[in-house]
Design a protein around this motif. Structure first.
Motif, PDB file in Angstrom:
ATOM      1  N   MET A   1       0.751  -1.312   0.084  1.00  0.00           N
ATOM      2  CA  MET A   1       0.166   0.287   0.185  1.00  0.00           C
ATOM      3  C   MET A   1       0.796   1.031  -0.033  1.00  0.00           C
ATOM      4  O   MET A   1       2.154   1.208   0.287  1.00  0.00           O
ATOM      5  N   ARG A   2       0.379   2.506  -0.271  1.00  0.00           N
ATOM      6  CA  ARG A   2       0.884   3.550  -0.434  1.00  0.00           C
ATOM      7  C   ARG A   2       0.265   4.443   0.512  1.00  0.00           C
ATOM      8  O   ARG A   2      -1.009   4.648   0.629  1.00  0.00           O
ATOM      9  N   TYR A   3       1.453   5.220   1.329  1.00  0.00           N
ATOM     10  CA  TYR A   3       0.707   6.047   2.512  1.00  0.00           C
ATOM     11  C   TYR A   3       1.466   7.582   2.323  1.00  0.00           C
ATOM     12  O   TYR A   3       2.534   7.689   1.907  1.00  0.00           O
ATOM     13  N   ALA A   4       0.611   8.399   2.635  1.00  0.00           N
ATOM     14  CA  ALA A   4       0.883   9.840   3.145  1.00  0.00           C
ATOM     15  C   ALA A   4       0.957   9.967   4.576  1.00  0.00           C
ATOM     16  O   ALA A   4       0.054   9.696   5.439  1.00  0.00           O
ATOM     17  N   VAL A   5       2.337  10.023   5.158  1.00  0.00           N
ATOM     18  CA  VAL A   5       2.521  10.290   6.413  1.00  0.00           C
ATOM     19  C   VAL A   5       3.083  11.554   7.040  1.00  0.00           C
ATOM     20  O   VAL A   5       3.814  12.183   6.429  1.00  0.00           O
ATOM     21  N   MET A   6       2.514  12.224   7.934  1.00  0.00           N
ATOM     22  CA  MET A   6       2.546  13.409   8.475  1.00  0.00           C
ATOM     23  C   MET A   6       2.647  13.578   9.800  1.00  0.00           C
ATOM     24  O   MET A   6       2.170  12.619  10.653  1.00  0.00           O
ATOM     25  N   ALA A   7       3.013  14.596  10.378  1.00  0.00           N
ATOM     26  CA  ALA A   7       3.238  14.814  11.975  1.00  0.00           C
ATOM     27  C   ALA A   7       3.297  16.306  12.172  1.00  0.00           C
ATOM     28  O   ALA A   7       3.673  17.277  11.237  1.00  0.00           O
ATOM     29  N   ASP A   8       3.068  16.779  13.466  1.00  0.00           N
ATOM     30  CA  ASP A   8       3.214  18.216  13.778  1.00  0.00           C
ATOM     31  C   ASP A   8       2.573  19.243  13.109  1.00  0.00           C
ATOM     32  O   ASP A   8       3.191  20.225  12.449  1.00  0.00           O
ATOM     33  N   LEU A   9       1.073  18.975  12.940  1.00  0.00           N
ATOM     34  CA  LEU A   9       0.509  20.229  12.349  1.00  0.00           C
ATOM     35  C   LEU A   9       0.352  21.346  13.201  1.00  0.00           C
ATOM     36  O   LEU A   9       0.132  22.541  12.786  1.00  0.00           O
TER      37      LEU A   9
ATOM     38  N   PRO B   1      12.277   1.023  20.044  1.00  0.00           N
ATOM     39  CA  PRO B   1      11.952  -0.413  19.805  1.00  0.00           C
ATOM     40  C   PRO B   1      12.885  -1.139  18.814  1.00  0.00           C
ATOM     41  O   PRO B   1      12.920  -0.539  17.823  1.00  0.00           O
ATOM     42  N   ALA B   2      13.092  -2.468  19.001  1.00  0.00           N
ATOM     43  CA  ALA B   2      14.127  -3.298  18.172  1.00  0.00           C
ATOM     44  C   ALA B   2      13.076  -3.721  17.100  1.00  0.00           C
ATOM     45  O   ALA B   2      13.019  -4.941  17.044  1.00  0.00           O
ATOM     46  N   VAL B   3      12.670  -3.064  16.236  1.00  0.00           N
ATOM     47  CA  VAL B   3      11.761  -3.540  15.095  1.00  0.00           C
ATOM     48  C   VAL B   3      12.493  -2.853  13.846  1.00  0.00           C
ATOM     49  O   VAL B   3      13.025  -1.909  13.977  1.00  0.00           O
ATOM     50  N   PRO B   4      12.167  -3.564  12.622  1.00  0.00           N
ATOM     51  CA  PRO B   4      12.796  -2.997  11.346  1.00  0.00           C
ATOM     52  C   PRO B   4      12.663  -1.543  10.960  1.00  0.00           C
ATOM     53  O   PRO B   4      13.582  -0.902  10.607  1.00  0.00           O
ATOM     54  N   LEU B   5      11.320  -1.059  11.162  1.00  0.00           N
ATOM     55  CA  LEU B   5      11.182   0.233  10.649  1.00  0.00           C
ATOM     56  C   LEU B   5      10.016   1.039  11.649  1.00  0.00           C
ATOM     57  O   LEU B   5       8.922   0.431  11.917  1.00  0.00           O
ATOM     58  N   ILE B   6      10.467   2.342  12.054  1.00  0.00           N
ATOM     59  CA  ILE B   6       9.874   3.121  12.872  1.00  0.00           C
ATOM     60  C   ILE B   6       9.552   4.692  12.141  1.00  0.00           C
ATOM     61  O   ILE B   6      10.632   5.048  11.721  1.00  0.00           O
ATOM     62  N   LEU B   7       8.289   5.070  11.999  1.00  0.00           N
ATOM     63  CA  LEU B   7       8.028   6.340  11.517  1.00  0.00           C
ATOM     64  C   LEU B   7       7.751   7.277  12.733  1.00  0.00           C
ATOM     65  O   LEU B   7       6.661   6.965  13.605  1.00  0.00           O
ATOM     66  N   VAL B   8       8.440   8.383  12.889  1.00  0.00           N
ATOM     67  CA  VAL B   8       8.142   9.470  14.008  1.00  0.00           C
ATOM     68  C   VAL B   8       8.101  10.762  13.459  1.00  0.00           C
ATOM     69  O   VAL B   8       8.408  11.086  12.419  1.00  0.00           O
ATOM     70  N   GLY B   9       7.487  11.514  14.472  1.00  0.00           N
ATOM     71  CA  GLY B   9       7.489  13.142  14.313  1.00  0.00           C
ATOM     72  C   GLY B   9       8.267  13.565  15.500  1.00  0.00           C
ATOM     73  O   GLY B   9       9.397  13.311  15.777  1.00  0.00           O
ATOM     74  N   HIS B  10       7.782  14.747  16.022  1.00  0.00           N
ATOM     75  CA  HIS B  10       8.154  15.346  17.282  1.00  0.00           C
ATOM     76  C   HIS B  10       9.067  16.363  17.112  1.00  0.00           C
ATOM     77  O   HIS B  10       9.209  17.397  17.674  1.00  0.00           O
ATOM     78  N   THR B  11      10.421  15.726  16.392  1.00  0.00           N
ATOM     79  CA  THR B  11      11.701  16.864  16.758  1.00  0.00           C
ATOM     80  C   THR B  11      11.601  17.979  15.615  1.00  0.00           C
ATOM     81  O   THR B  11      12.453  18.928  15.481  1.00  0.00           O
TER      82      THR B  11
ATOM     83  N   ASN C   1      12.120  10.363  10.588  1.00  0.00           N
ATOM     84  CA  ASN C   1      11.684  11.494  11.138  1.00  0.00           C
ATOM     85  C   ASN C   1      10.922  12.040   9.941  1.00  0.00           C
ATOM     86  O   ASN C   1      11.640  12.652   9.135  1.00  0.00           O
ATOM     87  N   VAL C   2       9.867  12.260  10.047  1.00  0.00           N
ATOM     88  CA  VAL C   2       9.226  12.922   8.670  1.00  0.00           C
ATOM     89  C   VAL C   2       9.126  14.236   8.700  1.00  0.00           C
ATOM     90  O   VAL C   2       8.709  14.720   7.313  1.00  0.00           O
TER      91      VAL C   2
ATOM     92  N   TRP D   1       5.993  16.202   4.553  1.00  0.00           N
ATOM     93  CA  TRP D   1       4.946  14.796   4.649  1.00  0.00           C
ATOM     94  C   TRP D   1       5.998  13.846   3.929  1.00  0.00           C
ATOM     95  O   TRP D   1       6.916  14.058   3.330  1.00  0.00           O
ATOM     96  N   LEU D   2       5.720  12.528   4.423  1.00  0.00           N
ATOM     97  CA  LEU D   2       6.375  11.449   3.775  1.00  0.00           C
ATOM     98  C   LEU D   2       5.510  10.591   2.699  1.00  0.00           C
ATOM     99  O   LEU D   2       4.389  10.270   3.291  1.00  0.00           O
ATOM    100  N   PHE D   3       6.072  10.278   1.815  1.00  0.00           N
ATOM    101  CA  PHE D   3       5.263   9.266   0.914  1.00  0.00           C
ATOM    102  C   PHE D   3       5.822   8.049   1.138  1.00  0.00           C
ATOM    103  O   PHE D   3       7.155   7.804   1.035  1.00  0.00           O
ATOM    104  N   PHE D   4       5.075   7.120   1.686  1.00  0.00           N
ATOM    105  CA  PHE D   4       5.718   5.565   1.932  1.00  0.00           C
ATOM    106  C   PHE D   4       4.926   4.669   1.183  1.00  0.00           C
ATOM    107  O   PHE D   4       3.701   4.500   1.210  1.00  0.00           O
ATOM    108  N   ASP D   5       5.913   4.050   0.301  1.00  0.00           N
ATOM    109  CA  ASP D   5       5.354   2.763  -0.558  1.00  0.00           C
ATOM    110  C   ASP D   5       5.859   1.558   0.032  1.00  0.00           C
ATOM    111  O   ASP D   5       7.036   1.255  -0.049  1.00  0.00           O
ATOM    112  N   ALA D   6       4.869   0.963   0.838  1.00  0.00           N
ATOM    113  CA  ALA D   6       5.247  -0.234   1.665  1.00  0.00           C
ATOM    114  C   ALA D   6       5.455  -1.372   0.573  1.00  0.00           C
ATOM    115  O   ALA D   6       6.341  -2.306   1.192  1.00  0.00           O
ATOM    116  N   ASP D   7       4.734  -1.496  -0.520  1.00  0.00           N
ATOM    117  CA  ASP D   7       5.204  -2.582  -1.308  1.00  0.00           C
ATOM    118  C   ASP D   7       6.610  -2.551  -2.136  1.00  0.00           C
ATOM    119  O   ASP D   7       7.133  -3.450  -2.265  1.00  0.00           O
TER     120      ASP D   7
END
Length: 244
Positions: A1-9, A138-148, A218-219, A229-235
């Motif tokens: 799937m294809r995602y638009a990911v954003m943070a800190d509006l 967390p020790a997982v493969p992929l993490i998406l964050v904002g905040h900074t 960090n998006v 914003w971040l375009f994330f193509d998971a496929d």
């Protein structure tokens, strides 16, 4: 799937609409906001849930923004948590109430999404970036964050004791049985150069055994012009830093 990911509006309705329009033009399956979509007007030094706070002293009433946000998958950031702490259910408008409830983490396909205030960050003066505190990640493969309010990609290479990572991120807030406590995990972090509009490969699954790597993305902030914003193509297993 294809995602638009954003943070800190931070309560900026026009920024949200710019990102939504840009995401629609690119063509995505879902839009996700990683918290701080609202702005808490009470500074942390005055944060006092024990006293009564009028609604307009806590958050700017903006029914149009609230209605737009209802259609977006969201997780809570520290701004929403602070607003929720200061308002009673009786004084919370119906449109605002759902924006102050929910989880602080979510799965975005193969990625773990979180606001980022759960992680400690240290400022690197040379690169003017904020490096994640390894013990909090967390020790997982992929993490998406904002905040900074920075756009960045980090790779954390864990020692073997960090566990095998599994094929997917754990349930939000959960810790695998084989994963050491946070202050026991050891790893090294490095920054990965990124350029707007240029795809960056990201992991979609973990490779078991020694050498587990966690990629932290960090998006960047949606507030301001341009809005990040971040375009994330998971496929395809790639991200693209975009601007609106």
């Amino acid at each position: 799937m294809r995602y638009a990911v954003m943070a800190d509006l931070h309560g900026k309705r026009k920024a949200l609409r710019r990102v939504l329009a840009a995401a629609d033009k690119v063509g995505v399956d879902e839009v996700v906001c990683l918290g701080d979509y609202l702005e808490a007007k009470v500074p942390w030094r005055r944060h006092d849930p024990a006293r009564f706070w009028p609604l307009d002293e806590v958050v700017d009433p903006d029914p149009e923004l609230w209605a737009d946000l209802v259609a977006v998958r969201r997780i809570l950031g520290n701004q929403e948590e602070r607003i929720r702490d200061l308002l009673t259910p009786e004084q919370t408008p119906d449109l605002l109430a759902p924006l102050l409830s929910g989880q602080s983490m979510t799965h975005i396909d193969c990625a773990l999404g979180m606001h980022g205030h759960q992680i400690g960050w240290s400022h690197d003066e040379v690169s003017d970036s904020y490096l994640p505190r390894v013990e909090d990640v967390p020790a997982v493969p992929l993490i998406l964050v904002g905040h900074t309010h920075r756009r960045a990609v980090f790779e954390i290479r864990w020692d073997a004791e960090a566990g095998d990572g599994g094929a997917h991120a754990p349930a939000p807030g959960a810790r695998r049985e084989d994963e050491p406590e946070a202050d026991e995990r050891v790893g090294s972090v490095r920054s990965v150069p990124v350029v707007s509009g240029v795809p960056v490969p990201v992991p979609t699954r973990a490779v078991g055994g020694r050498g587990l790597v966690t990629t932290v993305v960090n998006v960047g902030p949606a507030i301001g012009r341009p809005s990040n914003w971040l375009f994330f193509d998971a496929d395809r297993g790639e991200i693209v830093f975009e601007e609106a």
